[in-house]
Design a protein around this motif. Structure first.
Motif, PDB file in Angstrom:
ATOM      1  N   LEU A   1      66.895  53.490  49.928  1.00 39.03           N
ATOM      2  CA  LEU A   1      67.260  54.300  48.764  1.00 39.03           C
ATOM      3  C   LEU A   1      68.469  53.736  48.026  1.00 39.03           C
ATOM      4  O   LEU A   1      68.677  54.029  46.845  1.00 39.03           O
ATOM      5  N   LEU A   2      69.283  52.961  48.720  1.00 39.04           N
ATOM      6  CA  LEU A   2      70.517  52.454  48.139  1.00 39.04           C
ATOM      7  C   LEU A   2      70.325  51.126  47.413  1.00 39.04           C
ATOM      8  O   LEU A   2      71.266  50.621  46.800  1.00 39.04           O
ATOM      9  N   ASN A   3      69.143  50.583  47.476  1.00 38.67           N
ATOM     10  CA  ASN A   3      68.861  49.310  46.829  1.00 38.67           C
ATOM     11  C   ASN A   3      67.680  49.453  45.878  1.00 38.67           C
ATOM     12  O   ASN A   3      66.926  50.428  45.943  1.00 38.67           O
ATOM     13  N   LEU A   4      67.545  48.485  45.006  1.00 41.36           N
ATOM     14  CA  LEU A   4      66.397  48.489  44.111  1.00 41.36           C
ATOM     15  C   LEU A   4      65.122  48.520  44.940  1.00 41.36           C
ATOM     16  O   LEU A   4      65.008  47.842  45.970  1.00 41.36           O
ATOM     17  N   ALA A   5      64.173  49.301  44.500  1.00 40.38           N
ATOM     18  CA  ALA A   5      62.926  49.449  45.248  1.00 40.38           C
ATOM     19  C   ALA A   5      62.253  48.097  45.421  1.00 40.38           C
ATOM     20  O   ALA A   5      62.212  47.285  44.492  1.00 40.38           O
ATOM     21  N   ALA A   6      61.778  47.873  46.625  1.00 42.95           N
ATOM     22  CA  ALA A   6      61.065  46.620  46.882  1.00 42.95           C
ATOM     23  C   ALA A   6      59.827  46.558  45.993  1.00 42.95           C
ATOM     24  O   ALA A   6      59.001  47.479  46.014  1.00 42.95           O
ATOM     25  N   PRO A   7      59.693  45.537  45.211  1.00 47.98           N
ATOM     26  CA  PRO A   7      58.559  45.472  44.276  1.00 47.98           C
ATOM     27  C   PRO A   7      57.249  45.232  45.006  1.00 47.98           C
ATOM     28  O   PRO A   7      57.221  44.633  46.090  1.00 47.98           O
ATOM     29  N   GLN A   8      56.194  45.714  44.399  1.00 45.29           N
ATOM     30  CA  GLN A   8      54.863  45.398  44.915  1.00 45.29           C
ATOM     31  C   GLN A   8      54.546  43.950  44.566  1.00 45.29           C
ATOM     32  O   GLN A   8      54.674  43.533  43.405  1.00 45.29           O
ATOM     33  N   VAL A   9      54.147  43.191  45.560  1.00 39.63           N
ATOM     34  CA  VAL A   9      53.865  41.772  45.350  1.00 39.63           C
ATOM     35  C   VAL A   9      52.357  41.553  45.415  1.00 39.63           C
ATOM     36  O   VAL A   9      51.746  41.812  46.461  1.00 39.63           O
ATOM     37  N   PRO A  10      51.747  41.103  44.348  1.00 41.16           N
ATOM     38  CA  PRO A  10      50.302  40.856  44.395  1.00 41.16           C
ATOM     39  C   PRO A  10      49.979  39.689  45.324  1.00 41.16           C
ATOM     40  O   PRO A  10      50.807  38.797  45.544  1.00 41.16           O
ATOM     41  N   VAL A  11      48.782  39.704  45.848  1.00 38.55           N
ATOM     42  CA  VAL A  11      48.342  38.667  46.772  1.00 38.55           C
ATOM     43  C   VAL A  11      47.860  37.450  45.984  1.00 38.55           C
ATOM     44  O   VAL A  11      47.167  37.580  44.976  1.00 38.55           O
ATOM     45  N   VAL A  12      48.242  36.277  46.432  1.00 41.77           N
ATOM     46  CA  VAL A  12      47.737  35.044  45.837  1.00 41.77           C
ATOM     47  C   VAL A  12      46.360  34.769  46.437  1.00 41.77           C
ATOM     48  O   VAL A  12      46.241  34.267  47.561  1.00 41.77           O
ATOM     49  N   GLU A  13      45.339  35.142  45.711  1.00 37.21           N
ATOM     50  CA  GLU A  13      43.970  34.911  46.178  1.00 37.21           C
ATOM     51  C   GLU A  13      43.568  33.456  45.940  1.00 37.21           C
ATOM     52  O   GLU A  13      44.091  32.789  45.047  1.00 37.21           O
ATOM     53  N   ARG A  14      42.622  32.971  46.713  1.00 36.60           N
ATOM     54  CA  ARG A  14      42.173  31.590  46.575  1.00 36.60           C
ATOM     55  C   ARG A  14      41.618  31.323  45.175  1.00 36.60           C
ATOM     56  O   ARG A  14      41.896  30.271  44.575  1.00 36.60           O
ATOM     57  N   THR A  15      40.884  32.263  44.631  1.00 33.71           N
ATOM     58  CA  THR A  15      40.319  32.043  43.291  1.00 33.71           C
ATOM     59  C   THR A  15      41.424  31.950  42.237  1.00 33.71           C
ATOM     60  O   THR A  15      41.314  31.172  41.284  1.00 33.71           O
ATOM     61  N   LEU A  16      42.481  32.734  42.428  1.00 32.98           N
ATOM     62  CA  LEU A  16      43.595  32.675  41.488  1.00 32.98           C
ATOM     63  C   LEU A  16      44.326  31.341  41.608  1.00 32.98           C
ATOM     64  O   LEU A  16      44.682  30.722  40.595  1.00 32.98           O
ATOM     65  N   LEU A  17      44.540  30.888  42.826  1.00 32.67           N
ATOM     66  CA  LEU A  17      45.192  29.602  43.027  1.00 32.67           C
ATOM     67  C   LEU A  17      44.364  28.478  42.407  1.00 32.67           C
ATOM     68  O   LEU A  17      44.907  27.572  41.754  1.00 32.67           O
ATOM     69  N   ASP A  18      43.045  28.539  42.592  1.00 29.75           N
ATOM     70  CA  ASP A  18      42.182  27.534  41.972  1.00 29.75           C
ATOM     71  C   ASP A  18      42.329  27.548  40.455  1.00 29.75           C
ATOM     72  O   ASP A  18      42.314  26.499  39.798  1.00 29.75           O
ATOM     73  N   SER A  19      42.491  28.736  39.894  1.00 23.38           N
ATOM     74  CA  SER A  19      42.671  28.850  38.445  1.00 23.38           C
ATOM     75  C   SER A  19      43.991  28.224  38.009  1.00 23.38           C
ATOM     76  O   SER A  19      44.056  27.522  37.004  1.00 23.38           O
ATOM     77  N   TRP A  20      45.060  28.476  38.779  1.00 25.96           N
ATOM     78  CA  TRP A  20      46.364  27.909  38.416  1.00 25.96           C
ATOM     79  C   TRP A  20      46.367  26.389  38.491  1.00 25.96           C
ATOM     80  O   TRP A  20      47.061  25.728  37.710  1.00 25.96           O
ATOM     81  N   THR A  21      45.625  25.823  39.447  1.00 25.19           N
ATOM     82  CA  THR A  21      45.616  24.364  39.557  1.00 25.19           C
ATOM     83  C   THR A  21      44.976  23.715  38.337  1.00 25.19           C
ATOM     84  O   THR A  21      45.211  22.538  38.070  1.00 25.19           O
ATOM     85  N   ARG A  22      44.187  24.488  37.597  1.00 27.05           N
ATOM     86  CA  ARG A  22      43.545  23.940  36.388  1.00 27.05           C
ATOM     87  C   ARG A  22      44.555  23.957  35.243  1.00 27.05           C
ATOM     88  O   ARG A  22      44.684  24.930  34.517  1.00 27.05           O
ATOM     89  N   THR A  23      45.259  22.881  35.102  1.00 28.65           N
ATOM     90  CA  THR A  23      46.300  22.790  34.073  1.00 28.65           C
ATOM     91  C   THR A  23      45.800  22.158  32.786  1.00 28.65           C
ATOM     92  O   THR A  23      46.470  22.235  31.756  1.00 28.65           O
ATOM     93  N   SER A  24      44.634  21.516  32.816  1.00 31.95           N
ATOM     94  CA  SER A  24      44.107  20.884  31.607  1.00 31.95           C
ATOM     95  C   SER A  24      42.586  20.822  31.675  1.00 31.95           C
ATOM     96  O   SER A  24      42.046  20.014  32.433  1.00 31.95           O
ATOM     97  N   PRO A  25      41.885  21.674  30.909  1.00 31.64           N
ATOM     98  CA  PRO A  25      42.455  22.712  30.048  1.00 31.64           C
ATOM     99  C   PRO A  25      42.853  23.948  30.859  1.00 31.64           C
ATOM    100  O   PRO A  25      42.297  24.210  31.918  1.00 31.64           O
ATOM    101  N   THR A  26      43.847  24.686  30.320  1.00 36.30           N
ATOM    102  CA  THR A  26      44.284  25.917  30.963  1.00 36.30           C
ATOM    103  C   THR A  26      43.228  26.999  30.774  1.00 36.30           C
ATOM    104  O   THR A  26      42.714  27.168  29.668  1.00 36.30           O
ATOM    105  N   PRO A  27      42.885  27.736  31.831  1.00 39.21           N
ATOM    106  CA  PRO A  27      41.855  28.777  31.691  1.00 39.21           C
ATOM    107  C   PRO A  27      42.276  29.862  30.704  1.00 39.21           C
ATOM    108  O   PRO A  27      43.460  30.119  30.497  1.00 39.21           O
ATOM    109  N   VAL A  28      41.299  30.495  30.094  1.00 36.74           N
ATOM    110  CA  VAL A  28      41.527  31.634  29.201  1.00 36.74           C
ATOM    111  C   VAL A  28      40.639  32.779  29.670  1.00 36.74           C
ATOM    112  O   VAL A  28      39.423  32.617  29.752  1.00 36.74           O
ATOM    113  N   PRO A  29      41.227  33.960  30.004  1.00 35.94           N
ATOM    114  CA  PRO A  29      42.670  34.247  30.045  1.00 35.94           C
ATOM    115  C   PRO A  29      43.336  33.578  31.238  1.00 35.94           C
ATOM    116  O   PRO A  29      42.671  33.173  32.191  1.00 35.94           O
ATOM    117  N   ASP A  30      44.666  33.495  31.170  1.00 32.77           N
ATOM    118  CA  ASP A  30      45.433  32.821  32.215  1.00 32.77           C
ATOM    119  C   ASP A  30      46.420  33.808  32.823  1.00 32.77           C
ATOM    120  O   ASP A  30      47.141  34.495  32.095  1.00 32.77           O
TER     121      ASP A  30
END
Length: 1006
Positions: free
Chosen positions: A481-510
């Motif tokens: 209670l005395l500190n900023l609430a711990a934020p919810q951290v989304p999970v890095v899914e494999r499909t999302l990581l695969d999307s991030w590795t695509r830097t050229s061309p960048t996926p839409v939406p990104d």
């Protein structure tokens, strides 16, 4: 230094620290070294502030050297990232790393430091034992923060800077540079997160990334995933993570024990009665509290910490009226050039060196969260705005750091309350709960009617808060209670990581990285803002603005990072208060505004760098300000002063575009700019205008014999006019003019710039403006200036032609050397060398050769051997575009597409020449050597197809058809397979080896 590294023993760590720092390590530091050496595991730290957490730098460097000599495969990472979620005015970790670098360079043969230096130098394969880097953004080669992937390095960074690069979406970097940044961040690296209690999302995300890299089927790359450690007592990468903290040995230590038992007495002061504005209330209460502290303080240095930049500035302005104290202001959101000059000021120099007990006037330092970490200063007394518990603990860590005072008073001021109608900026309910918890241990005093004598009498009986008493105070308390609430951290899914590795061309939406770095429902990340005085004050001419930005690209010293939302408020003249703080990922406080004011805001126009188009585009609507972007404002808008971001429009901002660190960068000689740097002196402006106009008139006459003397006369006249002009920025301009006056030869010819001759570029629209480009560096030195982009087919900072075969051979040898230094397996070394030898083979296309000859077809056909580099000036964008137009080579056509076709055809011949054992990798390295082809090359076919004959590494000639250079639909499957084989960051590292080798050879000459 010895010619070969000598074996080190773990027991020599104490001697190593003594040699490089002048003192012995604390017991916990020696224990940490022993534990890592024995287990190979890097435990999290549970060590209070002030007990040398930056010592992790010395620990890492020693262990890296220790393991590299006479032992099995290296597991200690090559790079250490020291990450803080703060905008720092002083980066203690960077300064510590610099101190270590200097000590290693001076290490005598036979000493432990000398042997460590020898070992590290041998690892990197360079003449430098250790590189020290402040991570920064950029869209060209000047943005590289490491020149070799094998260089041992300490990199200091914020969460956004490191995290966005780890996730292949580096803020402020081009899409083509992102794979290199990701590789250096995500493999063979150690991530140390300071203040991890507010950086939990980065800890979680980086740990997830390491787990994915560990699934690579190639064992070498699975083992080199990033290692993550927390330097906070309240956060960890996981519940099962090993931790190391202070022991009885530390408490008994003569230095550590005194620091642990510091006599910090805390008093509460409530200033919320009748307060309408938190910033004003804090400023007034601070002035009252200061009077009491001056009665009891044992040394004449007092710290004042506010939660927002606005509150800090209000306090500074109020206290600066007093004549009995000296006052200074420190905030973290500042342009680095301004910060450097501030740090060189007498008051800051005195503060960092240690304030003398005999100082005539007390020194009062007003600051934001920027001094909570990253700066080794000590106050004799402290005034702080109420905040979350963790923030207060960090601030108390600046109070009597050595534990030498009999009384170290701290006053916590409550300037705002968290109610249904008001909120506490930055910390909200966490600060409110912290206040109420403190109030159960110490009776709050009201500022109303309180005299300085009454407050000073209460201080010795204040709450004792130090590292040894704090655990008892918190034993039965829910600190959540005395500190900023711990934020919810989304999970890095494999499909999302695969999307991030695509830097050229960048996926839409990104997917934006922000939620994975700061948690869900956090503020948008920052934008980089800079100011230019030559963008005009009337109706904006965006084409002219963009042209001027291309002439003199931005550099890191002239930009400041601020929240995107705050810039929108500034440009729309929002009436809402600016509650910007110096913590990343913290949203500006939500503020109510009447419905009468809820109109579509009009906005002052600006300019934004569009990474996808590689162009500067207009900013006309608030939604055009996108997080992570680089935005340019006309100087007359204001918003920044010598102390940093102000958010006010009272004064114009100095244009620092002509002062990058590179001494060969272009310089604008513009009467308006020069007078602006001198404080907009009208008589000086008129005199400068006449001087520059006369010179431009002579230069436009076109007599080459007069170019040099005219420029020299102009520079002499400008220096004379500036003589005696006062001010920081005027001194900068004088220094630049002095450097230019040292150049004796000048030419207006587009290709006339040499190692001894600079170039003059006239502005067709401005009679009192020209551009001076100094001579290129002499042989053996590389050009560090901005503007050489990796997207350019002719990417080079050289101004002399380079033969294709010579360049390919040099790049292959350099890539192989990097690979050997990285201890890669033999087949991968062969693949890197072969890729380097043939990466530019597609440049043998006849029209590409014509472009490299300035559009001269007859010259290109008469060459004895094809070119790799044209020799055209990298700063002359007009000449380069003209050459491409004359050669009919469209910018979107990629020579690496032809090179990849040539490699594919060559492999089909089953050559005897060594090329490794992975055909897919070799083709990909060549296709992606400019950052494209991840997973697709630009789908642009040759409008006038022809057969192209290319020379391969074994001198075999293969013929391909340029009609096939469009989209390679096998690219995505190949890219996915390689990511699984080497891991996302492993594949990026293999690309980075070749690309950094190519860049180095392109700069140095081959």
């Amino acid at each position: 230094m010895t010619s070969s590294p000598e074996e080190l023993r773990v027991e020599e760590f104490s001697d190593f620290v003594h040699e490089v720092r002048g003192h012995r390590p604390f017991p916990w530091q020696a224990a940490y070294v022993q534990q890592v050496a024995e287990t190979g595991i890097w435990p999290d730290l549970d060590v209070p502030t002030g007990l040398g957490k930056t010592g992790i730098i010395d620990i890492w460097a020693f262990l890296l050297a220790w393991q590299s000599v006479g032992r099995a495969a290296r597991t200690v990472p090559l790079r250490l990232f020291f990450t803080v979620d703060r905008r720092l005015v002083v980066d203690q970790a960077f300064n510590s790393a610099q101190g270590l670098r200097r000590a290693l360079a001076a290490g005598a043969p036979g000493t432990v430091a000398g042997r460590v230096a020898c070992a590290l130098t041998g690892l990197g394969g360079t003449d430098e034992a250790l590189a020290c880097v402040r991570m920064r953004g950029g869209a060209d080669w000047a943005s590289r923060w490491l020149r070799s992937p094998a260089q041992p390095a300490v990199i200091t960074s914020t969460v956004d800077q490191y995290g966005s690069r780890l996730l292949f979406r580096g803020y402020g970097t081009s899409a083509r540079m992102r794979p290199i940044d990701a590789a250096l961040c995500g493999i063979d690296s150690l991530l140390a997160v300071d203040e991890a209690h507010i950086s939990v999302p980065l800890l979680v995300t980086a740990t997830d990334c390491a787990a994915y890299q560990a699934t690579a089927t190639h064992p070498v790359f699975a083992e080199r995933a990033v290692k993550v450690i927390s330097l906070s007592a309240t956060a960890a990468c996981g519940a099962d993570r090993p931790r190391l903290g202070i022991t009885a040995a530390d408490q008994a230590h003569p230095v550590a024990g005194r620091r642990l038992n510091a006599e910090r007495r805390l008093t509460l002061l409530d200033a919320t009665s009748g307060a309408k504005d938190a910033g004003t209330a804090f400023a007034r209460a601070t002035e009252a509290a200061l009077g009491a502290l001056l009665l009891v303080v044992e040394r004449p240095v007092i710290g004042v910490v506010a939660n927002t930049i606005r509150a800090a500035r209000a306090t500074f302005e109020l206290l600066a009226r007093r004549e009995d104290i000296d006052v200074m202001l420190l905030t973290g959101r500042s342009r680095s050039l301004d910060r450097e000059y501030l740090l060189d000021s007498p008051l800051v120099t005195e503060l960092l060196a240690g304030v003398s007990p005999d100082r005539a006037k007390p020194l009062v330092v007003v600051a934001t969260q920027t001094i909570e970490v990253g700066v080794d200063i000590t106050f004799a007394a402290l005034i702080t705005e109420n905040a979350a518990l963790s923030a207060l603990i960090q601030r108390l860590g600046r109070l009597d750091r050595t534990g030498e005072l009999s009384l170290a008073p701290a006053i916590v001021i409550r300037a705002s309350a968290d109610t249904g109608h008001t909120s506490i900026p930055v910390y909200g309910t966490a600060a409110e709960h912290t206040w109420h918890w403190l109030a159960t241990n110490a009776l709050p005093l009201s500022v109303d009617g309180l005299t300085a004598e009454q407050l000073s009498e209460a201080m010795p009986g204040g709450l004792l808060v130090n590292p040894l008493t704090l655990p008892g105070l918190l034993s039965d308390i829910d600190t959540g209670l005395l500190n900023l609430a711990a934020p919810q951290v989304p999970v890095v899914e494999r499909t999302l990581l695969d999307s991030w590795t695509r830097t050229s061309p960048t996926p839409v939406p990104d997917q934006a990285p922000a939620p994975f770095l700061h948690g869900l429902d956090t503020a948008p990340q920052d934008v980089l803002v800079l100011w230019r005085a030559d963008l005009g004050t009337g109706q904006p001419d965006f084409d002219q603005w963009a042209a001027r930005m291309r002439q003199v690209p931005p550099h890191s010293g002239e930009s400041v990072a601020i929240p995107a939302e705050q810039l929108r408020r500034f440009l729309t003249h929002s009436p809402l208060a600016d509650d910007t703080c110096d913590i990343e990922g913290i949203a500006p406080a939500a503020q109510a505004i009447s419905k009468a004011k809820q109109k579509q805001p009009s906005m002052s126009p600006a300019l934004r760098y569009d990474e996808a188009q590689n162009e500067w585009t207009p900013v006309l609507q608030p939604q055009d300000i996108r997080p992570g972007a680089t935005v340019v404002l006309p100087s007359h808008y204001g918003g920044h002063d010598a102390y940093g971001w102000s958010g006010t429009r009272d004064l114009p901002v100095a244009d620092l575009g002509d002062f990058p660190s590179a001494d060969t960068a272009p310089t604008r000689v513009d009467a308006c700019l020069l007078s602006h740097l001198a404080g907009d002196d009208k008589p000086l402006a008129d005199a400068l205008t006449q001087t520059v106009t006369r010179a431009v008139d002579v230069l436009r006459a076109g007599d080459p014999e007069q170019t040099g003397p005219t420029v020299q006369t102009l520079l002499d006249a400008l220096a004379s006019a500036y003589r005696g002009t006062e001010g920081t920025y005027a001194r900068l301009a004088c220094g630049r003019l002095s450097d230019l006056r040292a150049v004796t030869k000048w030419t207006a010819e587009p290709a006339g710039r040499t190692e001894s001759r600079g170039r003059v570029v006239l502005d067709p629209d401005e009679p009192a403006r020209l551009l001076l480009i100094p001579p290129r560096p002499p042989a053996g030195r590389t050009e560090q200036g901005a503007g050489v982009g990796d997207d350019s087919a002719d990417a080079s900072s050289l101004t002399r032609p380079v033969a294709l075969g010579q360049h390919g051979q040099a790049v292959g040898e350099r890539a192989a050397a990097y690979s050997i230094a990285l201890d890669l397996p033999a087949p991968l070394i062969q693949a890197e060398q072969a890729a380097g030898q043939c990466h530019d083979s597609g440049k043998e296309h006849s029209r590409f050769q014509c472009m490299l000859c300035g559009g001269d077809r007859l010259l290109s056909e008469s060459l004895d051997e094809p070119r790799a580099k044209s020799g055209m000036d990298p700063a002359d964008h007009v000449a380069r575009r003209r050459a491409a137009r004359l050669a009919q080579w469209a910018p979107e056509m990629r020579h690496e597409a032809l090179s990849a076709l040539a490699v594919t055809a060559w492999l089909q011949t089953q050559p005897d020449h060594p090329w490794g054992d992975d055909e897919q990798l070799l083709v990909h390295l060549v296709a992606a050597h400019h950052g494209h082809g991840r997973p697709l090359l630009p789908p642009v076919a040759d409008p006038a197809p022809q057969e192209v004959t290319c020379t391969m590494p074994d001198r075999q000639r293969v013929t391909i058809k340029s009609s096939e250079m469009g989209t390679d639909w096998s690219g995505p499957d190949r890219f996915l397979a390689l990511n699984r084989r080497y891991g996302p960051w492993g594949l990026a590292l293999l690309e980075a080896v070749l690309r950094l080798a190519d860049m180095a050879c392109s700069e140095e000459g081959t």
